[in-house]
Design a protein around this motif. Sequence first.
Motif, PDB file in Angstrom:
ATOM      1  N   UNK A 189      85.545  77.210  60.920  1.00  0.00           N
ATOM      2  CA  UNK A 189      84.218  76.927  61.476  1.00  0.00           C
ATOM      3  C   UNK A 189      83.140  77.693  60.715  1.00  0.00           C
ATOM      4  N   UNK A 190      83.431  78.936  60.340  1.00  0.00           N
ATOM      5  CA  UNK A 190      82.476  79.717  59.555  1.00  0.00           C
ATOM      6  C   UNK A 190      82.236  79.062  58.197  1.00  0.00           C
ATOM      7  N   UNK A 191      83.304  78.553  57.593  1.00  0.00           N
ATOM      8  CA  UNK A 191      83.154  77.855  56.305  1.00  0.00           C
ATOM      9  C   UNK A 191      82.325  76.587  56.488  1.00  0.00           C
ATOM     10  N   UNK A 192      82.546  75.862  57.588  1.00  0.00           N
ATOM     11  CA  UNK A 192      81.779  74.644  57.872  1.00  0.00           C
ATOM     12  C   UNK A 192      80.297  74.966  58.024  1.00  0.00           C
ATOM     13  N   UNK A 193      79.989  76.031  58.755  1.00  0.00           N
ATOM     14  CA  UNK A 193      78.596  76.457  58.915  1.00  0.00           C
ATOM     15  C   UNK A 193      77.987  76.810  57.567  1.00  0.00           C
ATOM     16  N   UNK A 194      78.682  77.627  56.793  1.00  0.00           N
ATOM     17  CA  UNK A 194      78.173  78.072  55.500  1.00  0.00           C
ATOM     18  C   UNK A 194      77.921  76.888  54.569  1.00  0.00           C
ATOM     19  N   UNK A 195      78.795  75.894  54.642  1.00  0.00           N
ATOM     20  CA  UNK A 195      78.685  74.736  53.747  1.00  0.00           C
ATOM     21  C   UNK A 195      77.571  73.779  54.145  1.00  0.00           C
ATOM     22  N   UNK A 196      77.226  73.752  55.446  1.00  0.00           N
ATOM     23  CA  UNK A 196      76.326  72.699  55.921  1.00  0.00           C
ATOM     24  C   UNK A 196      74.967  73.153  56.443  1.00  0.00           C
ATOM     25  N   UNK A 197      74.799  74.445  56.783  1.00  0.00           N
ATOM     26  CA  UNK A 197      73.577  74.872  57.458  1.00  0.00           C
ATOM     27  C   UNK A 197      72.340  74.694  56.582  1.00  0.00           C
ATOM     28  N   UNK A 198      72.497  74.684  55.264  1.00  0.00           N
ATOM     29  CA  UNK A 198      71.346  74.517  54.369  1.00  0.00           C
ATOM     30  C   UNK A 198      71.200  73.083  53.859  1.00  0.00           C
ATOM     31  N   UNK A 199      71.878  72.153  54.546  1.00  0.00           N
ATOM     32  CA  UNK A 199      71.664  70.742  54.264  1.00  0.00           C
ATOM     33  C   UNK A 199      72.788  70.031  53.582  1.00  0.00           C
ATOM     34  N   UNK A 200      73.589  70.745  52.803  1.00  0.00           N
ATOM     35  CA  UNK A 200      74.747  70.158  52.106  1.00  0.00           C
ATOM     36  C   UNK A 200      74.362  68.932  51.281  1.00  0.00           C
TER      37      UNK A 200
END
Length: 331
Positions: free
Chosen positions: A68-79
């Motif tokens: 979940x942390x990786x998902x947040x890191x990958x997507x929070x800035x728009x991906x």
Amino acid sequence: MDRADFYGMLCCPKCKGDLTLRNDESAFSCATCAFVFPIVDGIPVLFPCNVEVEMKHLFTRYWDAEDKAHLYDANVEGAGSIFGIYNHESEIYGLTYYFDQNKLGLFLDAGCGNGRFLETLPPTTVSVGIDASLNLLRAAQRRKRGHFHVCCELEHLPFKDNLFTTVISCRVIQHLKKQEEAVQELCRVTKVDGDLILELYNTWNLKTIWKEIRMSRLQPVFNAPFKLLFRSLSPFSEWGLNYDNYNHWFEVKGWLKKNRMRDLQGRGVGFGFHKYLFDTFFVNGILERHAPGLLRTYYATAFAGEKLFGSMIPLRYVMEKIVMKSTKAAS
């Protein structure tokens, strides 16, 4: 500021007493509470319990898990998606708009995630990022965002009083059950004449109704017709979080006022329907594939509208998110 100076700012999250650093710098301890707080990958873990004993039971929340942390890191800035980038830039603008360049000396991002706000700061700022997820703080470290990091809870901040010239928190309060206590703690560690800037999901927006339906027992009833007719379309699928409590302007204003915060300013951020209509019904996806220029133009226009009108009444009270800046008064 070196690490020794930073450690001098810390206190026990339970009793607010002084901490003792082990000779090998592997942990802190509180003599009063008899708690031990390990330092993991250079990150002090300061929860209001004996962390050394309870460590394996602490990280069970949604963003604690590595995936979940990786998902947040990958997507929070728009991906890379047009809507995602707009949403990220809108959130960044809404909060950083209220930065006072004269108050960015010692900076705290409370719930920093991967440290995206810390990257916006001038090089002269000493920045501290805190989060309850150790994995998200590791992501901030990998990205070299923030000078120091602490794993802790907003409701039990392990910092001494009146420290930070600017404190921010973006989209964190909704995950906490003791919300007023968290705001009280954020005010406590803000220096006199320092600024506290909050960005919060807004109760007074139609997105709240959509969320509440998806978190209620009626969720399958609302979702059934869409699954029956369209199969892949599920606008009322389960929310995914067991607890997610939004706030409104006047509720938070009362909490700030109780804690000597004055000169309240703020604005609205985002429109809500971009998520519950455009994203859910594939408008964003279809236009990004077939008419990306049109979609970019639309979101550029929406962003310009936010900048021009977001601080006006009533928009600042009813948009998807609200930003609230206040300054700490002397006692």
